[in-house]
Each structure stands twice: as structure tokens, then as C-alpha cells.
Scaffold this motif. Structure first.
Motif, PDB file in Angstrom:
ATOM      1  N   ILE A 146       0.858  -1.186   0.000  1.00 47.99           N
ATOM      2  CA  ILE A 146       0.000   0.000   0.000  1.00 47.99           C
ATOM      3  C   ILE A 146       0.894   1.236   0.000  1.00 47.99           C
ATOM      4  O   ILE A 146       1.986   1.227   0.562  1.00 47.99           O
ATOM      5  N   TYR A 147       0.425   2.279  -0.696  1.00 45.83           N
ATOM      6  CA  TYR A 147       1.205   3.515  -0.806  1.00 45.83           C
ATOM      7  C   TYR A 147       0.641   4.528   0.180  1.00 45.83           C
ATOM      8  O   TYR A 147      -0.571   4.750   0.209  1.00 45.83           O
ATOM      9  N   LEU A 148       1.538   5.094   0.978  1.00 43.50           N
ATOM     10  CA  LEU A 148       1.078   5.996   2.039  1.00 43.50           C
ATOM     11  C   LEU A 148       1.696   7.380   1.907  1.00 43.50           C
ATOM     12  O   LEU A 148       2.860   7.505   1.489  1.00 43.50           O
ATOM     13  N   LEU A 149       0.888   8.387   2.259  1.00 42.88           N
ATOM     14  CA  LEU A 149       1.396   9.748   2.314  1.00 42.88           C
ATOM     15  C   LEU A 149       1.389  10.154   3.779  1.00 42.88           C
ATOM     16  O   LEU A 149       0.341  10.161   4.423  1.00 42.88           O
ATOM     17  N   VAL A 150       2.568  10.428   4.316  1.00 42.82           N
ATOM     18  CA  VAL A 150       2.711  10.578   5.756  1.00 42.82           C
ATOM     19  C   VAL A 150       3.098  12.007   6.140  1.00 42.82           C
ATOM     20  O   VAL A 150       3.969  12.602   5.519  1.00 42.82           O
ATOM     21  N   ASP A 171      -3.992   6.941   2.710  1.00 39.99           N
ATOM     22  CA  ASP A 171      -3.754   5.812   1.806  1.00 39.99           C
ATOM     23  C   ASP A 171      -3.900   6.328   0.370  1.00 39.99           C
ATOM     24  O   ASP A 171      -4.986   6.704  -0.056  1.00 39.99           O
ATOM     25  N   ILE A 172      -2.774   6.381  -0.363  1.00 37.30           N
ATOM     26  CA  ILE A 172      -2.843   6.912  -1.737  1.00 37.30           C
ATOM     27  C   ILE A 172      -2.637   5.782  -2.754  1.00 37.30           C
ATOM     28  O   ILE A 172      -2.245   6.035  -3.890  1.00 37.30           O
ATOM     29  N   THR A 173      -2.915   4.541  -2.319  1.00 40.60           N
ATOM     30  CA  THR A 173      -2.700   3.381  -3.200  1.00 40.60           C
ATOM     31  C   THR A 173      -3.464   3.508  -4.512  1.00 40.60           C
ATOM     32  O   THR A 173      -2.908   3.278  -5.576  1.00 40.60           O
TER      33      THR A 173
END
Ligand code: ADP
Length: 403
Positions: A146-150, A171-173
């Protein structure tokens, strides 16, 4: 009444008055206490209400919120946070950051594992504020990436000491998957177009060469087909470059290039494409850089092409090549339409066209500057510009000098 009795009465009166004063003071103090305690109660109520409001907000937002203490233990997570990392109970998430890191197998977007001290929460505990940092995690249940923006920030007490840290994760998946789909589409479409365009161009050129008795009208048609094929070919090449850049598959040659000569050479060739512009080059002595000649040439062509395109009335285009702060710097200046201030921040984004829908919309896909800047960045250089609407623009790029 004798004197003694009078004295006694006076004393008693004094005592009585003193007592009344004390009682009055006590009553007042009591009143104040009641008021204070009421106020305190109100404040406690207000604080409770705010805490509950905050809790509702935090629990209902779509982003995961993680709170950790000074020692780097997760101490609270909201519902979205639980969902994000695939756990159902808060208790399971109350982990030290090391375990959290291992559970999620956190990685940088290029696949390198994230070290403990690089974690957004670790950095926030050291006092840093982090905005929009991208990372990849392995979902513990679905085992999918999963692609995350933190984003993260320190939590401080009244004295300003860091007592914990808070992290917000989106969550930018789906967005990334969509990007991948676009890249795949661009790459497939460009590959599919390559062959028919080459055939078109090949036949047009063969006919132009082979047929001697060709009428001027037919020659014009064939030349138009040839030019059209060239144009499609350039678009296809740009699209392929974009997808190469995105998957990190643009390979650069490393050769010694005399930048001054290259600039002059490209300027001379581009001068042949316009009758209304005068292209002038101010260059210093030979400036040698290391890089991919064809790619740097591509950047220069792009910048000159734009300078010509966006100064429709013609005029001067000035190029300089110089050494500044131990870097080779090239500038391309035009005196054309310029770029409106509010659009300047987006100029290097892919597919961005600042003049779309204006009288200065001269076509193009809005990818030339994106590709050019990426090429320069991959050479260890920088690209930037200055522009004023109605007055013109100057685009610069720098390249490191071989050390
Ligand atoms: P395009 O193919 O649209 O020219 P670019 O990526 O080269 O794509 O440029 C992006 C946008 O930046 C252009 O659409 C234009 O609006 C603006 N631009 C680029 N160069 C210049 C220039 N020299 N003067 C004015 N505007 C420019």
C-alpha cells in the motif's frame, strides 16, 4: 455600671464585631469558592466537550492518526489507522516503533527499507515537522503493498518540551495504481504508434525520392505527410520518455561534452527553423561537462523551441553559457508573451500548459519542460526560470563541472 463592666462590654462588642467581620469574610470566601468551583466545573465540562469533539473528528476522518509517547511507543490510533494497518483492536497496535516498522515492512518509494531513525514519528520525536512524505507498506493481512502519504509533528508540553509525536497517514494506493495505469497506457500507445509512423515517413520519403515526374502539388502533399510524421514521431518520443522517466528506465550516457559548442550548434540549427527571430549566443571559453550529449541537446531544443513558439511576434532570443558558482549555467532568454505569475508554480508539471485556452495557446502537450527538467536533474543539475507576463521569459539550467 462600674468601669470594669463597661470595659468588659466594650471588649465583648469588639469581639462580637470581630466575629461578624470574620463570618462575613468567611461567607465571601465561601462565595468565591463556590463561584470558582462552578467555573472550574464549567471549564472541566468545556474541556471534556472539546476532547469528545476532537475524538469524534479524529475517529471519523478518513486518514489514519497515530500518537506515540516520548519513548516511541504507539499509545493511540484512530479507526482509519486500524483499518490502514489491518488490525481490529487498538491494543494490538500499542507497539514500540521498531515492531511497527517490522510489521508494516516500511519502504521508501524506490524500495529501500526505511531505517528506524528515518521513520516520520522518530523524526517528529526529534522535533521535526514532516509534510507529505511518501512510503510503501506491506498490508499485514492482505500482504499487498500500500502507498502511504505521511505527515508528522512533535507534541509539546507548555514549556515546549517534546512529549510525543503525532502522525497522519493517507492511503494513496488507488492514486498510485491509477498513475501506473496511465503510465502503462502511455507506454503501450507510444510503442503501438512507433511502427506505423515510421512506415508513413519511410514511404513519403521514398516517393519524394523515387518519383521524378512529380507535380509540385503532389510534392507539397508528400512533404506535408513527411512533416506530419515527424511531428507524430516527436510526440511518440516524448511519451516514451515520460514512461521511461516514471519507471526510472532512462539511461544516460556519460561523455565529455563541450557545452559552449553544443549550445552554438543547436542555436545555429534552430535558427534555420525561423525567419522572424534572431538567435544570439554569448559564450565563454570551452566549458566541458560530462553527460549524455543527445539528451542535453534535447533540452536545448525544447527550450529554444519554446522561446520561438512563445514569442510569436519574433525578436531576439539570447543564449548564454557561463561558469557560475562552480557550475556550468546555460540561459535561454526570449522577449515574448511570458508566463502569468499564478501559473508559474506548475510550469514543470507533466501535461501542464500555462497558455491553454488563451490567445497564446500554440499547441503542444505540456511535457517538454517536465522531461527537460528531469534530464537535467538526472545529470545532477538544476533547472529554473524567471518570467514576466508580456515581457518574456528566461529559462536556466546548470550542470556540475567534472571535479
Ligand atoms: P508545451 O509543449 O506545451 O510547450 P512545455 O512543457 O515545453 O510544453 O511547456 C509547458 C508550458 O509552459 C507551455 O504550455 C507554456 O504555457 C509555458 N512555457 C514554456 N516555455 C515558455 C516560454 N518560453 N514563454 C512562455 N511560456 C512558456
Amino acid at each position: 455600671m462600674n468601669q470594669q463592666l463597661r470595659d468588659e462590654m466594650a471588649e465583648r462588642k469588639q469581639v462580637e464585631m470581630e466575629r461578624e467581620r470574620l463570618v462575613e469574610q468567611l461567607r465571601e470566601a465561601n462565595e468565591r469558592l463556590v463561584v470558582t468551583s462552578l467555573r472550574l466545573q464549567e471549564q472541566v465540562e468545556e474541556a471534556r466537550r472539546r476532547a469528545s469533539q476532537l475524538e469524534t473528528i479524529i475517529e471519523s476522518i478518513a486518514d489514519g492518526v497515530f500518537l506515540c509517547d516520548k519513548e516511541g511507543r504507539i499509545i493511540d490510533v484512530n479507526k482509519a489507522g486500524l483499518r490502514l494497518i489491518g488490525l481490529s483492536k487498538k491494543e494490538e497496535t500499542l507497539l514500540p516503533l521498531v515492531d511497527y516498522l517490522a510489521l508494516l515492512r516500511l519502504r521508501h518509494p524506490d524500495g529501500r527499507p526505511i531505517a528506524m531513525e528515518e521513520l516520520a514519528l522518530s523524526r517528529a520525536l526529534r522535533g521535526e515537522t514532516i509534510r507529505g512524505y511518501e512510503e510503501i507498506a506491506r498490508h499485514p493481512q492482505t500482504k499487498r503493498d500500500i502507498y502511504l502519504l505521511v505527515s508528522a509533528a512533535p507534541v509539546r508540553d507548555a514549556e515546549g518540551n517534546v512529549i510525543g509525536a503525532v502522525e497522519v497517514i493517507s492511503d494513496i494506493t488507488r492514486m498510485r495504481e491509477f498513475d501506473k495505469l496511465i503510465d502503462e497506457f502511455i507506454s503501450v500507445a507510444a510503442h503501438e504508434l512507433k511502427t506505423p509512423v515510421a512506415i508513413m515517413k519511410g514511404y513519403a520519403q521514398a516517393l519524394l525520392r523515387a518519383v521524378e515526374e512529380i507535380s509540385p502539388q503532389r510534392r507539397k502533399m508528400l512533404e506535408a505527410i513527411n512533416r506530419g510524421a515527424d511531428r507524430i514521431d516527436r510526440i511518440v518520443k516524448d511519451l516514451l520518455d515520460i514512461s521511461r522517466l516514471h519507471v526510472g528506465r532512462m539511461e544516460l550516457a556519460r561523455e565529455r561534452i563541450d557545452l559552449s559548442d553544443l549550445v552554438e550548434d543547436v542555436a545555429d540549427r534552430m535558427a534555420l527553423t525561423t525567419t522572424r527571430h534572431r538567435i544570439r549566443v554569448v559564450k565563454a571559453e570551452p566549458i566541458v561537462v560530462e553527460g549524455d550529449r543527445a539528451r542535453i541537446e534535447q533540452v536545448l531544443i525544447n527550450l529554444l523551441d519554446n522561446a520561438i513558439k512563445y514569442s510569436p511576434k519574433g525578436g531576439d532570443i539570447d543564449l548564454t553559457v557561463a561558469v557560475r558558482n562552480h557550475q556550468a549555467v546555460v540561459s535561454v532568454r526570449d522577449y515574448g508573451v511570458g508566463i502569468p505569475k499564478e501559473k508559474q508554480d506548475h510550469i514543470f508539471e507533466r501535461f501542464y500548459r500555462a497558455h491553454a485556452g488563451t490567445p497564446y495557446d500554440f499547441g503542444g502537450m505540456g511535457v517538454g519542460l517536465y522531461i527537460s527538467r528531469e534530464i537535467i536533474l538526472r545529470h545532477g543539475g538544476k533547472m529554473w526560470f524567471q518570467s514576466e507576463e508580456g515581457k518574456g521569459s528566461t529559462f536556466y539550467f546548470s550542470l556540475p563541472l567534472p571535479g
